[in-house]
Design an enzyme around this catalytic site. Structure first.
Site, mmCIF file in Angstrom:
data_model
loop_
_atom_site.group_PDB
_atom_site.id
_atom_site.type_symbol
_atom_site.label_atom_id
_atom_site.label_comp_id
_atom_site.label_asym_id
_atom_site.label_seq_id
_atom_site.Cartn_x
_atom_site.Cartn_y
_atom_site.Cartn_z
ATOM 1 N N ASP A 170 0.858 -1.179 0.000
ATOM 2 C CA ASP A 170 0.000 0.000 0.000
ATOM 3 C C ASP A 170 0.898 1.234 0.000
ATOM 4 O O ASP A 170 2.075 1.157 0.326
ATOM 5 C CB ASP A 170 -0.916 -0.025 1.228
ATOM 6 C CG ASP A 170 -2.073 0.946 1.100
ATOM 7 O OD1 ASP A 170 -2.197 1.577 0.038
ATOM 8 O OD2 ASP A 170 -2.846 1.067 2.068
ATOM 9 N N ASP A 195 -3.220 7.348 -4.078
ATOM 10 C CA ASP A 195 -4.496 7.902 -4.509
ATOM 11 C C ASP A 195 -5.025 8.884 -3.469
ATOM 12 O O ASP A 195 -4.476 9.020 -2.376
ATOM 13 C CB ASP A 195 -5.511 6.787 -4.765
ATOM 14 C CG ASP A 195 -5.646 5.825 -3.594
ATOM 15 O OD1 ASP A 195 -4.620 5.481 -2.993
ATOM 16 O OD2 ASP A 195 -6.769 5.396 -3.286
ATOM 17 N N GLY A 230 -11.583 3.887 -0.168
ATOM 18 C CA GLY A 230 -12.456 4.812 0.548
ATOM 19 C C GLY A 230 -13.674 4.178 1.176
ATOM 20 O O GLY A 230 -14.695 4.851 1.366
#
Length: 632
Positions: free
Chosen positions: A86, A121, A186
């Site tokens: 990540d 992101d 999200g």
């Protein structure tokens, strides 16, 4: 992605990484490089195929950074399998910002040997205003373009907050890049508040706008409570830090929820702690040891649910499993209701029939994708047939049971459209043996006792409810002939029944009255009827359809090189497909043709029309008769 089994949007598939393949669906446990509570080696017996770790933590920790650059990520973690990294996006959401930019983070992941690297992101929360969420979508896309030429597998996350149209836009943008892996980001705040119905909107609007040839990952979706729902909607992978986070709070994960250690009295037999501790003994352990043992229990629960889901996919019964789990928690039931609102979309990816029976529970079952498929056909059938229409309730005609007297005394003596009641709706009587009409196991609960809801379906048409009338006179039509034509229309498209089954066809019927095969007047086999009530076409039957249906209807177009082999009876591989009919239903018969529309073979499509064009590995059509075999 190489697909191995499928059940609607759910699939068991493999994709390659530099450190080996990963078979989905699966979970990538989160490994903290600073504190390795349970090592990947200890997790392997549970079903571990890969892990995820945070490159941002490694990058900002000098000792870890230097070792990772010197020895590589796999040496640092002590694991030789696939590792995803990540980028620090969630940390930027929690702490406000991080000290590295997108290109620096991605470049670092590449340098330390990550198998799947993730861009930095822009995280959006459920409360993010739509204009701000849209800016985040564009910025995330631009950041993907910054590294679009990087080697290796780059994960391009789908963002967009709680706005379905933004999720669609983000998915389409990411799909246009070189991203080889698509996390849906999200969503952690939604999972934490059990807002699963909103999550359904997010997943499905992301999934159907991404390529089927790439893995889809639900970022942060690490609790097994929602695994089955997510997989049913097309999610392939999850990551989970919950196994250790919950353990530190003395919470034990179960497939259907979470329980506090202070409130349980017995351990389940599947728990790795069952034959080692009593509940009291676990409570009496010191904090660090207790957390470690509970984490092992939690990992077992997580991987056990994945195994159950995979088995359900093999059985083609995942939809039933989801329906059962929906009734275990109000939030899941709300999510299930939202899923059923997408039945018209889900139906496009459902097989023609399944190995398992159709379970009818209650009124929710009337919104099943298979019911949507049948209702759409029924409406089209009534619109195109202007005859009088009679509706027969189950008291007069019961699908799955012998109705020979009723056929003889009523159906064959009146020339009308005949509908029968089934699972809260009305369907053409001639489809009585097709899946799932005959293959229904009902709870006995009648959601529409006065047929008012079912009547809504046929309200635009002039329909009379059958009241037990007797009809005199001679037979005016053949039920079996009408049946085979109706089934062909439903299976292959309106009008096909009359194309291939002329008035003079010979219908072979078993001693029990079931149709087995249909031959031409000259004795050539056109089709056989399967146990699910649908047809398997011969090459001759396929040629009758091919001669009258214009392209691309029912076609899978392959290269001439492939067509030569398919004509000999060999299966079609995805990599040779040049085009396909968008409306092809998975597990239905299709026409295999070359670029000049010359019929090479007939076979069963393994996936839907859209999927035929998107996958690149594996068998796409299982040929059951080729042109060369037919001519012998």
């Amino acid at each position: 992605m190489k697909i191995e089994e499928r059940d609607g949007l759910a699939r068991i598939a493999k994709f390659e990484t530099p450190h080996g393949p990963i078979e989905t669906p699966t979970v990538l446990p989160v490994i903290n490089p600073n504190i390795m509570n349970i090592t990947p080696q200890e997790m392997k017996p549970l079903g571990l195929q890969g892990i995820i770790t945070n490159s941002y933590i490694i990058l900002r920790t000098p000792e870890l950074r230097e070792r990772a650059l010197r020895e590589g990520l796999h040496s640092l973690i002590g694991y030789d399998g696939p590792i995803m990294t990540d980028s620090g996006t969630f940390q930027s959401y929690v702490y406000g910002s991080i000290e590295f930019n997108n290109r620096e983070v991605v470049d670092f992941q590449r340098r330390i040997g990550s198998d799947i690297s993730t861009i930095l992101d822009v995280f959006t929360t459920p409360g993010t205003p739509k204009p701000e969420a849209e800016k985040a979508v564009i910025e995330t896309y631009n950041r993907m373009l910054e590294v679009n030429d990087e080697e290796g597998i780059i994960a391009g996350p789908v963002q967009g907050g709680v706005y379905p149209d933004l999720r669609q836009k983000s998915a389409e943008l990411m799909n246009s890049t070189n991203a080889g892996y698509h996390p849906i980001g999200g969503v952690v705040p939604l999972l934490e508040t059990y807002d699963y119905s909103t999550l359904v909107d997010i997943i499905i609007n992301s999934k159907i706008n991404l390529s089927f040839n790439k893995p889809v990952h639900l970022f942060g979706g690490g609790h097994p409570m929602f695994f089955a729902f997510s997989v049913y909607l097309g999610v392939d992978l999850f990551d989970s830090a919950s196994y250790i986070k919950y353990a530190k709070d003395d919470r034990l994960i179960y497939p259907d929820g979470t329980r506090d250690l202070a409130r349980i009295t017995e351990l389940p037999q599947w728990s790795p702690l069952y034959d080692r501790y009593t509940v009291k003994e676990i409570r009496d352990l010191d904090k660090e040891r207790r957390s470690l043992e509970i984490a092992r229990h939690n990992l077992k629960a997580i991987f056990m649910e994945i195994s159950e889901i995979k088995e359900r996919i093999y059985e083609e019964g995942l939809a039933q499993y989801v329906a059962q789990k929906a009734r275990s928690h109000p939030s899941l039931m709300k999510a299930y209701s939202r899923i059923m609102s997408y039945s018209n979309i889900l139906e496009k990816y459902e097989d023609l029939s399944k190995k398992t029976a159709y379970f009818f529970y209650d009124s929710f079952s009337t919104r099943n994708p298979y019911v949507s498929r049948i209702n759409r056909f029924t409406e089209s059938y009534l619109s195109s047939n202007k005859k009088d229409t009679y509706a027969f309730t189950y008291r007069a005609w019961n699908p799955g049971y012998t109705n020979s007297e009723f056929v003889r005394d009523v159906y064959q003596k009146i020339d009308c459209n005949a509908l029968i009641s089934w699972s809260g709706t009305f369907v053409p009587a001639e489809l009585e043996n097709t899946y799932p009409i005959e293959q229904t196991v009902s709870s006995g609960f009648e959601p529409d006792p006065d047929f008012s809801r079912a009547k809504d379906l046929i309200a635009p048409f002039r329909v009379d409810m059958y009241k037990g009338e007797k009809f005199e006179g001679e037979q005016v039509r053949s039920f079996n002939l009408n049946k085979i034509r109706m089934v062909a229309d439903y299976q292959f498209g309106s009008g096909v029944g009359r194309m291939i089954f002329r008035d003079d066809v010979r219908i072979n019927v078993s001693k029990t009255g079931r149709i087995r095969g249909i031959l031409s007047k000259e004795g050539r086999q056109i089709a056989t009827m399967r146990n699910d009530g649908f047809f398997t076409l011969t090459y001759y039957g396929a040629s009758l359809i091919h001669s009258q249906l214009k392209p691309p209807a029912m076609r899978v177009t392959v290269s001439k090189e492939s067509a030569e082999y398919n004509a000999k009876g060999y299966s079609v591989f995805f990599k040779f497909i040049l085009g396909s009919d968008e409306n092809i239903i998975a597990k239905n018969d299709v026409l295999v043709v070359d670029e000049d529309d010359v019929l090479a073979a007939v076979g069963k499509a393994m996936v839907s029309g859209r999927e035929l064009r998107e996958y690149t590995e594996g068998i796409a059509v299982k040929v059951h008769e080729g042109r060369d075999q037919s001519e012998k």
